[in-house]
Design an enzyme around this catalytic site. Structure first.
Site, mmCIF file in Angstrom:
data_model
loop_
_atom_site.group_PDB
_atom_site.id
_atom_site.type_symbol
_atom_site.label_atom_id
_atom_site.label_comp_id
_atom_site.label_asym_id
_atom_site.label_seq_id
_atom_site.Cartn_x
_atom_site.Cartn_y
_atom_site.Cartn_z
ATOM 1 N NE ARG A 20 -2.036 0.755 3.772
ATOM 2 C CZ ARG A 20 -1.362 1.768 4.217
ATOM 3 N NH1 ARG A 20 -1.328 3.045 4.233
ATOM 4 N NH2 ARG A 20 -0.427 1.627 5.509
ATOM 5 C CE LYS A 21 3.844 0.995 5.281
ATOM 6 N NZ LYS A 21 4.343 0.214 6.225
ATOM 7 C CB THR A 22 2.480 3.956 -3.840
ATOM 8 O OG1 THR A 22 1.160 4.710 -3.235
ATOM 9 C CG2 THR A 22 1.938 2.485 -3.955
#
Length: 87
Positions: A20-22
């Site tokens: 989810r970390k972008t």
């Protein structure tokens, strides 16, 4: 990059998932790139799945209690529930 991992895992039941970390402002493009490389999107944001972590399990008194608590919440109705475990 994703296609290299997908190829390496080709003879296994593994599925290559993104995080989810972008990069801020690039989420849609980075998620698309993972799909084009043969990977799968795990989740888009905090709103589309419930993740029960180890500290939630401890606070609830166990996995069953934690899951039951989430299921009893109207906000979680229809959302997938994923439980982080140690073993």
């Amino acid at each position: 990059m994703t296609s290299h991992f997908v190829e390496a895992a080709a003879d296994t039941p593994a599925v290559i998932l993104d995080t989810r970390k972008t990069t801020p402002g690039w989420r849609a493009l980075e998620k698309y790139a993972v799909r084009m490389g043969g990977g799968s999107n795990h989740r888009i944001g905090l709103y589309d799945m419930v993740l029960i972590k180890d500290n939630h399990i401890d606070a609830a008194g166990g996995i069953s209690a934690a899951v039951s608590s989430v299921r009893a919440t109207a906000d979680a109705d229809g959302l997938a529930i994923e439980v982080e475990v140690k073993t």
